[in-house]
Write an enzyme that holds these catalytic residues in place. Structure first.
Site, PDB file in Angstrom:
ATOM      1  N   GLU A 144     -10.390  29.511  -8.354  1.00 13.53           N
ATOM      2  CA  GLU A 144     -11.450  28.843  -9.104  1.00 13.53           C
ATOM      3  C   GLU A 144     -12.246  27.925  -8.190  1.00 13.53           C
ATOM      4  OE1 GLU A 144      -9.891  28.854 -13.606  1.00 13.53           O
ATOM      5  OE2 GLU A 144      -9.161  27.187 -12.430  1.00 13.53           O
ATOM      6  N   CYS A 157     -16.778  22.008  -5.509  1.00 12.74           N
ATOM      7  CA  CYS A 157     -15.351  21.784  -5.264  1.00 12.74           C
ATOM      8  C   CYS A 157     -14.723  23.140  -4.951  1.00 12.74           C
ATOM      9  CB  CYS A 157     -14.758  21.161  -6.520  1.00 12.74           C
ATOM     10  SG  CYS A 157     -12.998  20.910  -6.432  1.00 12.74           S
ATOM     11  N   CYS A 164      -0.620  26.577  -5.001  1.00 11.02           N
ATOM     12  CA  CYS A 164      -0.230  25.539  -4.041  1.00 11.02           C
ATOM     13  C   CYS A 164       1.286  25.550  -3.910  1.00 11.02           C
ATOM     14  CB  CYS A 164      -0.710  24.173  -4.549  1.00 11.02           C
ATOM     15  SG  CYS A 164      -0.486  22.845  -3.347  1.00 11.02           S
ATOM     16  N   CYS A 168       3.120  18.534  -7.011  1.00  5.81           N
ATOM     17  CA  CYS A 168       2.843  17.193  -7.526  1.00  5.81           C
ATOM     18  C   CYS A 168       3.005  17.251  -9.044  1.00  5.81           C
ATOM     19  CB  CYS A 168       1.440  16.749  -7.131  1.00  5.81           C
ATOM     20  SG  CYS A 168       1.228  16.745  -5.336  1.00  5.81           S
ATOM     21  N   CYS A 171      -0.032  17.624 -11.545  1.00  8.48           N
ATOM     22  CA  CYS A 171      -1.113  18.567 -11.205  1.00  8.48           C
ATOM     23  C   CYS A 171      -0.830  19.956 -11.751  1.00  8.48           C
ATOM     24  CB  CYS A 171      -1.273  18.624  -9.682  1.00  8.48           C
ATOM     25  SG  CYS A 171      -2.455  19.877  -9.142  1.00  8.48           S
ATOM     26  N   GLU A 230      -3.526  23.081  -0.839  1.00 10.60           N
ATOM     27  CA  GLU A 230      -3.440  21.963   0.102  1.00 10.60           C
ATOM     28  C   GLU A 230      -4.151  22.403   1.387  1.00 10.60           C
ATOM     29  OE1 GLU A 230      -2.552  18.669   0.525  1.00 10.60           O
ATOM     30  OE2 GLU A 230      -3.341  19.224   2.478  1.00 10.60           O
ATOM     31  N   SER A 261      -9.581  16.814   1.028  1.00 12.60           N
ATOM     32  CA  SER A 261      -8.586  15.977   0.352  1.00 12.60           C
ATOM     33  C   SER A 261      -7.192  16.507   0.662  1.00 12.60           C
ATOM     34  CB  SER A 261      -8.836  16.024  -1.155  1.00 12.60           C
ATOM     35  OG  SER A 261      -7.805  15.367  -1.849  1.00 12.60           O
ATOM     36  N   SER A 283      -4.778  11.720  -1.288  1.00  8.98           N
ATOM     37  CA  SER A 283      -4.272  11.611  -2.659  1.00  8.98           C
ATOM     38  C   SER A 283      -3.094  10.649  -2.641  1.00  8.98           C
ATOM     39  CB  SER A 283      -3.816  12.984  -3.141  1.00  8.98           C
ATOM     40  OG  SER A 283      -4.920  13.834  -3.225  1.00  8.98           O
ATOM     41  N   HIS A 285      -2.084   7.828  -5.051  1.00  7.25           N
ATOM     42  CA  HIS A 285      -1.494   7.834  -6.403  1.00  7.25           C
ATOM     43  C   HIS A 285      -0.321   6.897  -6.660  1.00  7.25           C
ATOM     44  CE1 HIS A 285      -4.194  11.101  -6.809  1.00  7.25           C
ATOM     45  NE2 HIS A 285      -3.421  12.019  -6.276  1.00  7.25           N
ATOM     46  N   ASN A 360      -6.393  13.846 -15.901  1.00  3.22           N
ATOM     47  CA  ASN A 360      -6.890  14.949 -16.735  1.00  3.22           C
ATOM     48  C   ASN A 360      -5.710  15.726 -17.287  1.00  3.22           C
ATOM     49  OD1 ASN A 360      -9.769  14.690 -16.356  1.00  3.22           O
ATOM     50  ND2 ASN A 360      -9.390  15.253 -14.233  1.00  3.22           N
ATOM     51  N   CYS A 403     -10.417  17.663 -11.957  1.00  2.00           N
ATOM     52  CA  CYS A 403      -9.385  17.563 -10.917  1.00  2.00           C
ATOM     53  C   CYS A 403      -8.026  17.926 -11.464  1.00  2.00           C
ATOM     54  CB  CYS A 403      -9.255  16.123 -10.445  1.00  2.00           C
ATOM     55  SG  CYS A 403     -10.586  15.563  -9.468  1.00  2.00           S
TER      56      CYS A 403
HETATM   57  N1  SAH Z   1      -4.186  19.460  -2.572  1.00  2.93           N
HETATM   58  C1  SAH Z   1      -5.161  18.504  -2.243  1.00  2.93           C
HETATM   59  C2  SAH Z   1      -6.538  18.814  -2.803  1.00  2.93           C
HETATM   60  C3  SAH Z   1      -6.606  19.386  -4.197  1.00  2.93           C
HETATM   61  S1  SAH Z   1      -6.208  18.313  -5.527  1.00  2.93           S
HETATM   62  C4  SAH Z   1      -4.713  17.131  -2.669  1.00  2.93           C
HETATM   63  O1  SAH Z   1      -3.720  17.015  -3.373  1.00  2.93           O
HETATM   64  O2  SAH Z   1      -5.349  16.178  -2.249  1.00  2.93           O
HETATM   65  C5  SAH Z   1      -7.665  17.286  -5.704  1.00  2.93           C
HETATM   66  C6  SAH Z   1      -7.389  15.920  -6.315  1.00  2.93           C
HETATM   67  O3  SAH Z   1      -7.097  16.030  -7.729  1.00  2.93           O
HETATM   68  C7  SAH Z   1      -6.185  15.227  -5.703  1.00  2.93           C
HETATM   69  O4  SAH Z   1      -6.445  13.859  -5.486  1.00  2.93           O
HETATM   70  C8  SAH Z   1      -5.154  15.385  -6.783  1.00  2.93           C
HETATM   71  O5  SAH Z   1      -4.124  14.462  -6.658  1.00  2.93           O
HETATM   72  C9  SAH Z   1      -5.989  15.203  -8.021  1.00  2.93           C
HETATM   73  N2  SAH Z   1      -5.335  15.663  -9.252  1.00  2.93           N
HETATM   74  C10 SAH Z   1      -4.407  16.632  -9.372  1.00  2.93           C
HETATM   75  N3  SAH Z   1      -4.059  16.779 -10.679  1.00  2.93           N
HETATM   76  C11 SAH Z   1      -4.803  15.889 -11.383  1.00  2.93           C
HETATM   77  C12 SAH Z   1      -4.912  15.595 -12.780  1.00  2.93           C
HETATM   78  N4  SAH Z   1      -4.241  16.274 -13.674  1.00  2.93           N
HETATM   79  N5  SAH Z   1      -5.784  14.636 -13.168  1.00  2.93           N
HETATM   80  C13 SAH Z   1      -6.532  13.978 -12.230  1.00  2.93           C
HETATM   81  N6  SAH Z   1      -6.471  14.227 -10.908  1.00  2.93           N
HETATM   82  C14 SAH Z   1      -5.620  15.179 -10.476  1.00  2.93           C
HETATM   83 FE1  SF4 Z   2      -1.121  20.892  -4.533  1.00  6.20          FE
HETATM   84 FE2  SF4 Z   2      -2.925  18.884  -4.419  1.00  6.20          FE
HETATM   85 FE3  SF4 Z   2      -2.004  19.762  -6.791  1.00  6.20          FE
HETATM   86 FE4  SF4 Z   2      -0.401  18.398  -5.170  1.00  6.20          FE
HETATM   87  S1  SF4 Z   2      -2.286  17.628  -6.164  1.00  6.20           S
HETATM   88  S2  SF4 Z   2       0.136  20.265  -6.273  1.00  6.20           S
HETATM   89  S3  SF4 Z   2      -1.050  19.106  -3.155  1.00  6.20           S
HETATM   90  S4  SF4 Z   2      -3.215  20.940  -5.335  1.00  6.20           S
END
Ligand code: SAH
Ligand code: SF4
Length: 438
Positions: A144, A157, A164, A168, A171, A230, A261, A283, A285, A360, A403
């Site tokens: 996507e 984006c 991945c 996390c 996510c 990632e 990111s 990221s 958090h 989200n 995100c």
């Molecule tokens: N894997 C990389 C880039 C993709 S994620 C990373 O983790 O940085 C892009 C961003 O969205 C990251 O900051 C991630 O932590 C954030 N993210 C992931 N799940 C989310 C959610 N459910 N709500 C808000 N942000 C989220």
């Molecule tokens: Fe992968 Fe980024 Fe999602 Fe973590 S936040 S699971 S590194 S896509």
């Protein structure tokens, strides 16, 4: 929800108006699904779209273009493909007829297939793209890609992997097992498809139904690697794709408008800064290792202290080129006043911006987004300490484009099958399978 079903004309997006049935216009969401785009009969022919200059040169050498002509020919093709968005070799008027015919015989200018396009009521667009198969066992990956129009910028984006390997806990993408790395061509092609879909090429009219800039937003001015995957686990391809996207004679995006990111793959950060010279987002958090271990399991391998040290020494970091720290607001988990104060303390001395992201939600998650006044209070503490602390407005939530909501249904192969497959047929990269530290 009702969906519209249609043919996208043979992957020529300029000529491919997306018809949306009235039934699909529910709640301001236009959903185009089940697009039965039939791949052009490209049997044996590969696409040149999104290749690096070196890859293009090798392809031309393969069809017998003489060494002394290669540089000039690469320049010509580059101009047509990356600057003009050509979809047909016949358009390349400064390339001789005989060579045009040879090119068309051996190659295509196909884009990844647009399987579906969803338009949020806020103008955000999400495309499900199918990448052509890389070999007999690869059915072709689906990823996507999201376009977010704003008044002063248009951000694309992009995804760097299918799924991945990391997990996390907040996510959605993390619940999809990694199928494979994207090639640099597949990453760069996302920008090319997006330009097709919104009519963002010089001299091309926008396809019917395209978002029209000046109507509350801009064409693509920025790229963020915040889609699926990632990026630093696929660094070679990410670095090459950034090279294609930022080439002045082609797609021409400034490297300062490209942000990668990462969840914190410390050993690759210096390389990203040195070779891609892009902007960096972390990221973060959480401000304590115990909590970050839970939210971002990669932290067990590269804890906060190491991560912040790598930020301090990131090539090119300065007050004019700050690192963005992303912080997702999770109710009752990481959103206290104490967390906010600790955040400020941790980042001391690092040229930083802090981006607060309202969580989200996605189906099945155990987390909730912090209440609005909690987010404001958190933001206030960070702001008083001297950091701009914008709260990122969630975009495209109604189409699961925000995100962390991205996830495709690409069939998951077992890790061993995948390894065999990739060593056998030479598909791109074997990503950190053991790195499911995850
Ligand atoms: N894997 C990389 C880039 C993709 S994620 C990373 O983790 O940085 C892009 C961003 O969205 C990251 O900051 C991630 O932590 C954030 N993210 C992931 N799940 C989310 C959610 N459910 N709500 C808000 N942000 C989220
Ligand atoms: Fe992968 Fe980024 Fe999602 Fe973590 S936040 S699971 S590194 S896509």
């Amino acid at each position: 929800m009702a969906t519209a079903s249609l043919d996208i004309a043979k992957r020529n997006p300029h000529a491919a108006p997306v018809a949306v049935s009235d039934a699909a216009r529910l709640d301001g969401i236009e959903k185009v699904a089940e697009i039965t785009a039939v791949a052009a009969a490209a049997a044996g022919r590969v696409s040149l779209v999104g290749l690096t200059r070196d890859e293009l040169k090798a392809k031309l050498a393969d069809i017998g273009v003489p060494e002394r002509e290669l540089k000039m020919r690469v320049g010509q093709l580059w101009h047509w493909i990356s600057l003009r968005g050509a979809t047909d070799f016949e358009a390349m008027t400064n390339v001789g007829k005989a060579l045009r015919a040879r090119l068309a015989e051996a190659f295509t200018l196909e884009r990844p297939q647009v399987v579906s396009e969803q338009v949020s009521k806020d103008g955000t667009r999400k495309w499900l793209l199918r990448m052509p198969s890389t070999g007999p066992l690869d059915k072709g990956a689906e990823i996507e890609c999201v376009y977010i129009p704003e008044v002063d910028r248009g951000t694309l984006c992009v995804s760097s992997q299918v799924g991945c390997t990391l997990t996390c806990s907040f996510c959605h993408t993390g619940t999809q097992r990694l199928v494979r790395n994207l090639t640099s061509q597949e990453i760069a092609a996302q920008l090319i498809v997006a330009r097709d879909r919104i009519g963002d090429w010089p001299g091309h009219a926008a396809p019917q139904g395209a978002f029209v800039p000046n109507d509350g937003g801009r064409f693509i001015s920025n790229v963020v690697f915040m889609g699926m995957g990632e990026p630093l686990y696929n660094i070679d391809n990410v670095v090459n794709a950034i090279g294609v996207m930022s080439d002045n004679e082609g797609l021409g995006l400034s490297r300062r408008r490209i942000t990668v990111s990462t969840s914190g793959v410390v050993p690759q950060m210096a390389r990203l800064g040195g070779e891609a010279n892009s902007m960096l987002a972390i990221s973060l958090h959480a401000v304590r290792d115990d909590l970050r271990n839970e939210l971002v399991p990669l932290n067990k391998k590269y804890p906060l202290q190491d991560l912040l040290e790598a930020c301090r020494t990131y090539p090119g970091v300065s007050n004019a080129r700050r690192i963005t720290f992303e912080y997702v607001m999770l109710k009752g988990v990481n959103d206290s006043d104490r967390d906010a104060r600790e955040l400020v303390r941790l980042l001391k001395g690092i040229p930083a911006k802090i981006n607060l992201i309202p969580f989200n939600p996605w189906p099945g998650t155990k987390y909730e987004c912090s209440d609005w006044d909690r987010i404001e209070r958190f933001s206030e503490i960070v702001f008083r300490a001297g950091y701009a602390s914008p709260v990122r407005t969630p975009r495209g939530r109604d189409i699961l484009a925000a995100c962390g909501q991205l996830k495709s249904e690409t069939e998951k192969l077992r890790a061993r099958t995948r390894l065999m497959l990739e060593s056998g047929i030479g598909a791109e990269g074997v990503y950190a399978l053991s790195d499911g530290e995850a």
